[in-house]
Design a protein around this motif. Structure first.
Motif, mmCIF file in Angstrom:
data_model
loop_
_atom_site.group_PDB
_atom_site.id
_atom_site.type_symbol
_atom_site.label_atom_id
_atom_site.label_comp_id
_atom_site.label_asym_id
_atom_site.label_seq_id
_atom_site.Cartn_x
_atom_site.Cartn_y
_atom_site.Cartn_z
ATOM 1 N N LEU A 68 15.523 -31.272 90.554
ATOM 2 C CA LEU A 68 14.911 -31.956 89.405
ATOM 3 C C LEU A 68 15.960 -32.800 88.691
ATOM 4 O O LEU A 68 15.686 -33.902 88.253
ATOM 5 N N THR A 69 17.152 -32.257 88.569
ATOM 6 C CA THR A 69 18.283 -33.015 88.025
ATOM 7 C C THR A 69 19.527 -32.557 88.753
ATOM 8 O O THR A 69 19.752 -31.360 88.922
ATOM 9 N N THR A 71 23.777 -33.546 89.413
ATOM 10 C CA THR A 71 24.955 -34.314 89.021
ATOM 11 C C THR A 71 26.048 -34.117 90.063
ATOM 12 O O THR A 71 26.336 -32.985 90.449
ATOM 13 N N THR A 98 19.258 -22.836 88.752
ATOM 14 C CA THR A 98 20.437 -23.658 88.537
ATOM 15 C C THR A 98 21.501 -23.245 89.544
ATOM 16 O O THR A 98 21.734 -22.054 89.738
ATOM 17 N N LEU A 119 26.394 -30.017 90.332
ATOM 18 C CA LEU A 119 25.728 -29.062 89.448
ATOM 19 C C LEU A 119 24.273 -29.516 89.330
ATOM 20 O O LEU A 119 24.007 -30.702 89.135
ATOM 21 N N THR A 120 23.328 -28.584 89.461
ATOM 22 C CA THR A 120 21.931 -29.016 89.618
ATOM 23 C C THR A 120 20.940 -27.983 89.123
ATOM 24 O O THR A 120 21.261 -26.782 89.070
ATOM 25 N N ALA A 121 19.737 -28.449 88.782
ATOM 26 C CA ALA A 121 18.600 -27.557 88.543
ATOM 27 C C ALA A 121 17.506 -27.917 89.547
ATOM 28 O O ALA A 121 17.117 -29.088 89.654
ATOM 29 N N THR A 234 24.306 -38.908 88.227
ATOM 30 C CA THR A 234 23.261 -37.937 87.883
ATOM 31 C C THR A 234 21.906 -38.533 88.233
ATOM 32 O O THR A 234 21.604 -39.672 87.852
ATOM 33 N N HIS A 236 17.695 -37.782 88.232
ATOM 34 C CA HIS A 236 16.504 -37.001 87.891
ATOM 35 C C HIS A 236 15.409 -37.375 88.893
ATOM 36 O O HIS A 236 15.039 -38.551 88.984
ATOM 37 N N ARG A 238 11.628 -37.153 89.480
ATOM 38 C CA ARG A 238 10.524 -36.890 88.555
ATOM 39 C C ARG A 238 9.202 -36.651 89.249
ATOM 40 O O ARG A 238 8.233 -36.209 88.638
ATOM 41 N N GLN A 276 15.091 -41.447 88.319
ATOM 42 C CA GLN A 276 15.949 -42.197 87.400
ATOM 43 C C GLN A 276 17.367 -41.697 87.637
ATOM 44 O O GLN A 276 17.578 -40.494 87.800
ATOM 45 N N SER A 277 18.313 -42.605 87.645
ATOM 46 C CA SER A 277 19.690 -42.151 87.796
ATOM 47 C C SER A 277 20.628 -43.007 86.965
ATOM 48 O O SER A 277 20.289 -44.126 86.569
ATOM 49 N N HIS B 73 24.399 -27.980 81.774
ATOM 50 C CA HIS B 73 23.129 -27.310 82.097
ATOM 51 C C HIS B 73 22.982 -26.112 81.170
ATOM 52 O O HIS B 73 23.873 -25.259 81.113
ATOM 53 N N LEU B 119 30.138 -29.603 83.966
ATOM 54 C CA LEU B 119 30.963 -30.297 84.953
ATOM 55 C C LEU B 119 31.378 -31.628 84.331
ATOM 56 O O LEU B 119 30.536 -32.327 83.764
ATOM 57 N N ARG B 278 21.900 -39.219 78.601
ATOM 58 C CA ARG B 278 20.513 -38.972 79.030
ATOM 59 C C ARG B 278 20.353 -37.471 79.184
ATOM 60 O O ARG B 278 21.232 -36.794 79.713
#
Lengths: 286, 286
Positions: A68-69, A71, A98, A119-121, A234, A236, A238, A276-277, B73, B119, B278
């Motif tokens: 979902l997001t 980085t 996460t 790093l991510t969700a 990063t 996202h 969506r 979106q990034s 996060h 991060l 963001r």
């Protein structure tokens, strides 16, 4: 239709084969990968492709399927060849988890060198509500057939034609943002184009990570030449993208202190904003 | 001028005291902190303040002073009280270093619970070139004196007046984006305002991390009520801010699937874009 001309499917395509990872026996959370020279720019591995490899390992590790997001910090330049992805779960919740990952390659002594840290969700895009309330509009740009492919670029255009990744992608640029290829950049700092995969595979959340970093850099449209190395990216995601090529709009507003941001929006064939990034990159000196 | 009315200085202010960290003896990279109830919204610690605490520990740990890009996060809700920040250096380069940090608090058994994972890439803003080439313009909004402070908000306005953090901040909203406080949101998804620190301390890169998450959420201007929990926040600090309150413009374009992005731009008194951020947040159900 001959088998050879049928479009590749999600899960059975160049992109899927080249981002595949294998769990390493006896080392939980560790995945081996082979970075393909098919996704290089000049001699370096493309940053979006490298991120997709890390994201595939995280998909194996985390209890949810979709970033979902996410980085990415680019630490050192990746090369074609073996790599290892070490993943870690920070938190596994009901609807979201996460995690983090690092991609390593090996130096001449066989020691691991970190290329990328992520790093991510993750969540499940199909489990989100259908609710959409948006003031965002797709970019104004010509249709696919009225945009220009790399086959029509002059031989001395920067990047185009000189890089393996162009054989894997179907890039069609808005002519209004392609002037840099003939020495006439607009100066605006915008790049717009259509992006498909050359073997006809449709997009999915993982290929969107590639998509946001696959067009020529906005720096070219600002009249700058040379390398624009990404420090941090990063993304996202969506929405799961509908079939067909996506439209991508890249914009840069602020070049300052030798750094610039590059924002990407990705729109699918159903006119939905699917990603979106934003990245922070080092501006070329040219 | 009486001592009590002199503005606080960077390094000697409420914000600096409440984000201070102490290296833990015998545990390299580990810092103790005390999260202050002065920076809560309802009963939860503000996300920008929590990020600033992590960033201060990273400043101690990394060889460069300023966060150039930092991603957070938010894993669990932080409360006032003791916390520990564990930092790690991923890569230390000549002009930039990459690190990560986690902020933990303690559960009823004394076990560590992770609140935040970060991060980041640090550099030295004073070492960047003076070159600026930007098409970004400061937000169109009234001057500080023509914007509205929280003291003029009705008692039943959401958030305002009910939260300790408002005593630490000097927030002045553009009346055009404050209608939600009297039940008349614009529906646009924009919040603009001036932001200083109540004790007169000027901004620095660490307080900009607070600034991007300190105004009321854009969801209020969309007519939504309730909590907008941040999943992920990425901030680019582009320039050391000049003295005085900053102008902040928040915008949300795409609410979809129960998630929304909130973009922030922060402008200083010299009309420079000092930070861009963001976040991906969960939309309120209201």
């Amino acid at each position: 239709m001959a088998q050879s001309t049928a479009p590749a499917a999600i899960g059975d395509s160049e992109f899927d084969r080249d981002t595949s990872v294998r769990a390493r026996a006896g080392e939980p959370g560790t995945y081996d990968a082979e970075l393909s020279e098919g996704w290089t720019i000049v001699s370096a591995i493309n940053g979006g492709y490298l991120l997709a490899v890390a994201a595939r390992a995280l998909r194996e590790e985390l209890p949810h399927p979709d970033p979902l997001t996410i980085t990415a910090h680019y630490l050192t330049s990746a090369q074609p060849g073996p790599a290892v992805v070490r993943t870690q779960t920070a938190r596994a919740g009901r609807s979201m988890s996460t995690g983090q990952a690092s991609v390593f390659q090996y130096d001449e002594h066989g020691d691991e060198v970190e290329r990328l840290r992520v790093l991510t969700a993750y969540g499940d895009l199909d489990a989100l509500t259908d609710e959409v309330r948006t003031s965002a509009r797709p970019p104004e740009m010509p249709g696919y057939d009225a945009c220009v492919g790399t086959e029509s670029a002059p031989e001395n255009a920067p990047f185009v034609g000189s890089t393996a990744i162009m054989d894997r992608l179907d890039v069609r640029l808005d002519p209004a943002t392609a002037g840099w290829a003939i020495g006439a950049p607009s100066g605006v700092g915008a790049i717009r184009g259509w992006l498909g995969l050359a073997d006809g595979r449709d997009h999915d959340p993982l290929s969107l990570l590639l998509a946001v970093d696959a067009l020529p850099p906005t720096a070219f449209d600002l009249g700058l030449k040379g390398w624009t190395p990404t420090l941090e990216l990063t993304v996202h995601v969506r929405c799961r993208p509908a079939p067909g090529p996506v439209r991508i709009s890249l914009t840069t507003r602020n070049l300052a202190g030798g750094l610039l941001e590059e924002d990407a929006e990705v729109w699918d064939s159903a006119d939905r904003l699917v990603a979106q990034s934003r990245q922070l990159a080092r501006a070329p000196r040219g």
